[in-house]
Motif scaffolding. Structure first.
Motif, PDB file in Angstrom:
ATOM      1  N   GLU A   8       0.827  -1.210   0.000  1.00 10.92           N
ATOM      2  CA  GLU A   8       0.000   0.000   0.000  1.00 10.92           C
ATOM      3  C   GLU A   8       0.859   1.257   0.000  1.00 10.92           C
ATOM      4  O   GLU A   8       2.065   1.199   0.139  1.00 10.92           O
ATOM      5  CB  GLU A   8      -0.891  -0.003   1.254  1.00 10.92           C
ATOM      6  CG  GLU A   8      -1.697  -1.252   1.461  1.00 10.92           C
ATOM      7  CD  GLU A   8      -2.728  -1.469   0.370  1.00 10.92           C
ATOM      8  OE1 GLU A   8      -3.195  -0.464  -0.189  1.00 10.92           O
ATOM      9  OE2 GLU A   8      -3.054  -2.616   0.071  1.00 10.92           O
ATOM     10  N   ALA A   9       0.161   2.382  -0.120  1.00 10.74           N
ATOM     11  CA  ALA A   9       0.850   3.661  -0.004  1.00 10.74           C
ATOM     12  C   ALA A   9       1.525   3.721   1.365  1.00 10.74           C
ATOM     13  O   ALA A   9       0.940   3.342   2.369  1.00 10.74           O
ATOM     14  CB  ALA A   9      -0.149   4.801  -0.142  1.00 10.74           C
ATOM     15  N   GLN A  10       2.770   4.170   1.385  1.00  9.13           N
ATOM     16  CA  GLN A  10       3.513   4.232   2.640  1.00  9.13           C
ATOM     17  C   GLN A  10       3.446   5.620   3.263  1.00  9.13           C
ATOM     18  O   GLN A  10       3.886   5.818   4.383  1.00  9.13           O
ATOM     19  CB  GLN A  10       4.973   3.842   2.395  1.00  9.13           C
ATOM     20  CG  GLN A  10       5.150   2.417   1.909  1.00  9.13           C
ATOM     21  CD  GLN A  10       4.684   1.389   2.925  1.00  9.13           C
ATOM     22  OE1 GLN A  10       5.133   1.392   4.061  1.00  9.13           O
ATOM     23  NE2 GLN A  10       3.749   0.544   2.534  1.00  9.13           N
ATOM     24  N   LEU A  11       2.939   6.561   2.504  1.00 10.28           N
ATOM     25  CA  LEU A  11       2.884   7.939   2.984  1.00 10.28           C
ATOM     26  C   LEU A  11       1.444   8.390   3.137  1.00 10.28           C
ATOM     27  O   LEU A  11       0.564   7.954   2.401  1.00 10.28           O
ATOM     28  CB  LEU A  11       3.572   8.870   1.986  1.00 10.28           C
ATOM     29  CG  LEU A  11       5.084   8.778   1.887  1.00 10.28           C
ATOM     30  CD1 LEU A  11       5.565   9.720   0.814  1.00 10.28           C
ATOM     31  CD2 LEU A  11       5.741   9.121   3.207  1.00 10.28           C
ATOM     32  N   ASP A  48      -0.931  22.094   3.654  1.00  7.57           N
ATOM     33  CA  ASP A  48       0.452  22.047   3.160  1.00  7.57           C
ATOM     34  C   ASP A  48       1.405  21.279   4.082  1.00  7.57           C
ATOM     35  O   ASP A  48       2.611  21.409   3.978  1.00  7.57           O
ATOM     36  CB  ASP A  48       0.973  23.470   2.930  1.00  7.57           C
ATOM     37  CG  ASP A  48       0.935  24.281   4.224  1.00  7.57           C
ATOM     38  OD1 ASP A  48       0.379  23.781   5.212  1.00  7.57           O
ATOM     39  OD2 ASP A  48       1.477  25.402   4.230  1.00  7.57           O
ATOM     40  N   LEU A  49       0.870  20.444   4.974  1.00  5.58           N
ATOM     41  CA  LEU A  49       1.759  19.634   5.809  1.00  5.58           C
ATOM     42  C   LEU A  49       2.525  18.644   4.928  1.00  5.58           C
ATOM     43  O   LEU A  49       1.975  18.132   3.961  1.00  5.58           O
ATOM     44  CB  LEU A  49       0.944  18.835   6.829  1.00  5.58           C
ATOM     45  CG  LEU A  49       0.314  19.606   7.992  1.00  5.58           C
ATOM     46  CD1 LEU A  49      -0.633  18.683   8.744  1.00  5.58           C
ATOM     47  CD2 LEU A  49       1.386  20.140   8.920  1.00  5.58           C
ATOM     48  N   PRO A  50       3.795  18.374   5.255  1.00  6.67           N
ATOM     49  CA  PRO A  50       4.510  17.363   4.458  1.00  6.67           C
ATOM     50  C   PRO A  50       3.899  15.979   4.692  1.00  6.67           C
ATOM     51  O   PRO A  50       3.376  15.716   5.780  1.00  6.67           O
ATOM     52  CB  PRO A  50       5.937  17.439   5.002  1.00  6.67           C
ATOM     53  CG  PRO A  50       5.807  18.038   6.356  1.00  6.67           C
ATOM     54  CD  PRO A  50       4.611  18.939   6.335  1.00  6.67           C
ATOM     55  N   PRO A  51       3.931  15.101   3.686  1.00  2.00           N
ATOM     56  CA  PRO A  51       3.399  13.747   3.899  1.00  2.00           C
ATOM     57  C   PRO A  51       4.202  13.008   4.961  1.00  2.00           C
ATOM     58  O   PRO A  51       5.401  13.211   5.087  1.00  2.00           O
ATOM     59  CB  PRO A  51       3.540  13.080   2.527  1.00  2.00           C
ATOM     60  CG  PRO A  51       4.465  13.928   1.741  1.00  2.00           C
ATOM     61  CD  PRO A  51       4.468  15.297   2.341  1.00  2.00           C
ATOM     62  N   ILE A  62       8.628  12.268   8.952  1.00  2.00           N
ATOM     63  CA  ILE A  62       8.529  12.739   7.565  1.00  2.00           C
ATOM     64  C   ILE A  62       9.626  12.014   6.787  1.00  2.00           C
ATOM     65  O   ILE A  62      10.762  11.953   7.250  1.00  2.00           O
ATOM     66  CB  ILE A  62       8.765  14.262   7.502  1.00  2.00           C
ATOM     67  CG1 ILE A  62       7.752  14.997   8.374  1.00  2.00           C
ATOM     68  CG2 ILE A  62       8.700  14.763   6.076  1.00  2.00           C
ATOM     69  CD1 ILE A  62       8.115  16.460   8.614  1.00  2.00           C
ATOM     70  N   ARG A  63       9.287  11.474   5.641  1.00  2.00           N
ATOM     71  CA  ARG A  63      10.309  10.779   4.837  1.00  2.00           C
ATOM     72  C   ARG A  63      10.375  11.405   3.456  1.00  2.00           C
ATOM     73  O   ARG A  63       9.629  12.305   3.139  1.00  2.00           O
ATOM     74  CB  ARG A  63       9.962   9.301   4.689  1.00  2.00           C
ATOM     75  CG  ARG A  63      10.219   8.511   5.928  1.00  2.00           C
ATOM     76  CD  ARG A  63      11.693   8.156   6.097  1.00  2.00           C
ATOM     77  NE  ARG A  63      12.013   7.871   7.499  1.00  2.00           N
ATOM     78  CZ  ARG A  63      11.655   6.780   8.141  1.00  2.00           C
ATOM     79  NH1 ARG A  63      11.023   5.843   7.506  1.00  2.00           N
ATOM     80  NH2 ARG A  63      11.957   6.601   9.405  1.00  2.00           N
ATOM     81  N   GLY A  64      11.300  10.865   2.661  1.00  3.45           N
ATOM     82  CA  GLY A  64      11.462  11.401   1.310  1.00  3.45           C
ATOM     83  C   GLY A  64      12.126  12.764   1.367  1.00  3.45           C
ATOM     84  O   GLY A  64      12.115  13.518   0.422  1.00  3.45           O
ATOM     85  N   THR A  65      12.714  13.095   2.525  1.00  6.35           N
ATOM     86  CA  THR A  65      13.360  14.399   2.663  1.00  6.35           C
ATOM     87  C   THR A  65      14.814  14.190   3.033  1.00  6.35           C
ATOM     88  O   THR A  65      15.234  13.106   3.430  1.00  6.35           O
ATOM     89  CB  THR A  65      12.706  15.229   3.779  1.00  6.35           C
ATOM     90  OG1 THR A  65      12.869  14.541   5.013  1.00  6.35           O
ATOM     91  CG2 THR A  65      11.237  15.459   3.513  1.00  6.35           C
TER      92      THR A  65
END
Lengths: 157, 364
Positions: free
Chosen positions: B106-109, B140-143, B254-257
């Motif tokens: 599934e979506a992880q975010l 506008d919160l980060p995923p 928060i990931r992807g950052t």
């Protein structure tokens, strides 16, 4: 040519995961719908008739002959409900459709979307994957995009 | 906020667990009932979707009629709003019915603002009709790096605890407030219920500890919620003691950052893929991991480039290599396909197009 949906505007790629290799002018298109929900098929047919290039919707009365019918009619898009009742092997049907009618692009339609199912169906050769939880507009847009040669993944997130 | 959308009254009383059963059997009996409810919720969500889509399609058809009176058009818009709410409810049911311990495919975010749209009708329905719910979850919160279904089940468990705590409250109130800390989002859930006594505060995260009748609670909600969040580097904690009510805090990483000075920026990815199906799947992966996709044609710095062999050849020819800081550079490179020669470009990681699952780890 490498194209991104982002080229169409800042929000274009946000919700729809759309990829396009060659975007062509809209061509006349027909749709075959393999789904056990007759109300949905009726409503989809009525709605598709609002699209100027839509030529007709083919229904499938007998699932066992659906690939034969598709091979004869060669619809532009086959909308395949992957959750068919009665233990029908929809993935097997997908495989056979892709093998025998490669010119018809299969758009997988499901009420139980998951990343795993996206992977399984797209890697088998489906042109798109659409959740039943999306809006009607996005369903119609997905069909049109697949007609244009784009691959579409539409989940409701 | 107080209207009820959909309510299913389940015959809980009539299915009570016999007292004479040993403890283990009673636990098993309860778990079976929970599993049954999950199946029921999932089936109901599926049926709702099947019903909603034809209605939406027909609404499109009717709305397209040019000679529709203005009043009818307004009625149709209202019907559409209600139907879309129903569709959201179906999505929320799906989140609740999904197995929180198995979200691999599934979506992880989770984008909290959109997630709340799905959760809202279910949370409203889980609370007494007069409850006022105050929500501050900015668009506008980060995923955050916790799957939506996992977070849904943790939230609904907290909401059901609040429901019990606010049982005698004349003006029940629930607050949901999300804010950004350095590399996480903090989601506070506060109620104005009776609060917890000292023993409950000390023991509430213990497995099987409950203040409710055993008939209705397993005493596993908070400990399971904390364990689930820990899997993703998050946490569930009890807020400081206050005169009124209880606050629980969910910490969501928060990931992807990546750290840039004292800020965190989302990683930028460029996809140079011609095959439409591969591109669509990669785009889904990139979005689900919270990465930013750069336009294919823009000469800006990418942290990661995912390309097909043709594009790789062009990158190598242009001499961009794998440098991370040059103008228009490619960053790390992942090529989709079979490597033509083992020694050709050792810095490039090759991924088999038939199995994108390995990219899950790369993009995380």
């Amino acid at each position: 040519m490498y194209s991104t949906d982002m080229d169409r505007g800042p929000d274009a790629g946000k919700r729809a995961v759309v990829a396009s290799a060659h975007v062509q002018t809209p061509a006349p298109f027909s749709v075959m719908c393999i789904d056990d929900n007759v109300q949905l098929i009726d409503a989809l047919e009525r709605r598709l008739h609002l699209e100027p290039q839509f030529t007709g919707l083919h229904r499938v009365d007998d699932l066992s002959t659906s690939v034969d019918v598709a091979a004869r009619l060669r619809p532009s898009v086959v909308l395949l409900d992957i959750d068919l009742p009665g233990g029908i092997d929809a993935l097997g049907l997908l495989d056979e459709m892709i093998r025998r009618v490669p010119e018809s692009r299969v758009l997988v339609f499901t009420g139980y979307p998951s990343g795993e199912l996206v992977r399984r169906t797209m890697s088998r050769g489906a042109w798109g994957f659409v959740s039943k939880g999306i809006s009607a507009d996005r369903l119609i847009a997905s069909i049109c995009r697949v007609v244009e040669g784009q691959a579409v993944i539409e989940l409701e997130d | 906020m107080s209207q009820s959308y959909f309510r299913i009254e389940l015959p809980v009383e009539s299915q009570s667990v016999p007292d004479e059963l040993p403890h283990e059997d009673r636990e098993l009996h309860r778990l079976q009932r929970v599993a049954m409810l999950g199946t029921l919720a999932s089936g109901l969500g599926h049926d709702l979707r099947n019903l909603v889509m034809p209605v939406l399609l027909r609404l499109d058809v009717v709305s397209a009629s040019p000679d529709l009176p203005e009043k009818a058009r307004s009625d149709l818009a209202s019907i559409r709003q209600s139907i879309l709410r129903l569709q959201r409810l179906a999505s929320g049911l799906r989140l609740l019915a999904s197995d929180p311990f198995d979200q691999r495919g599934e979506a992880q975010l989770t984008s909290l603002h959109e997630w709340w749209q799905d959760m809202q009708p279910i949370v409203i329905d889980a609370l007494p009709g007069k409850t006022v719910i105050e929500v501050q979850i900015a668009r506008d919160l980060p995923p955050v790096a916790v799957p939506p279904a996992t977070l849904a089940q943790i939230l609904i468990n907290l909401v059901l605890n609040s429901r019990q705590a606010m049982g005698q409250e004349a003006a029940p109130r629930l607050w949901l407030h999300a804010s950004v800390a350095r590399d996480c989002v903090i989601l506070d859930i506060r109620d104005n219920g009776v609060g917890m006594d000292a023993e409950t505060r000390a023991r509430c995260f213990e497995p099987y500890f409950t203040t409710r009748a055993r008939e209705y609670a397993t005493g596993l909600g908070l400990s399971t919620g904390r364990a689930l969040l820990a899997r993703y580097g998050g946490d569930l904690t009890l807020g400081v003691e206050e005169a009124v009510g209880t606050t629980f805090t969910i910490t969501l990483p928060i990931r992807g950052t990546m750290a840039v000075g004292d800020r965190r920026e989302r990683r930028r990815v460029r996809l140079l893929i011609q095959d439409p199906r591969q591109l669509a799947m990669l785009r889904l992966l990139v979005r689900h991991r919270g990465l930013v996709e750069l336009p294919a044609t823009e000469a800006s710095h990418a942290d990661l480039t995912i390309c097909d062999p043709e594009a790789l050849a062009a990158i190598v020819k242009a001499g961009q290599g794998t440098t991370r800081n040059g103008q228009g550079s490619s960053g790390d490179i992942i090529a989709i396909g079979t490597p033509p020669d083992e020694s050709a470009e050792p810095a490039v990681r090759w991924v088999d197009p038939r199995d994108f699952s390995v990219l899950d780890d790369v993009l995380h």
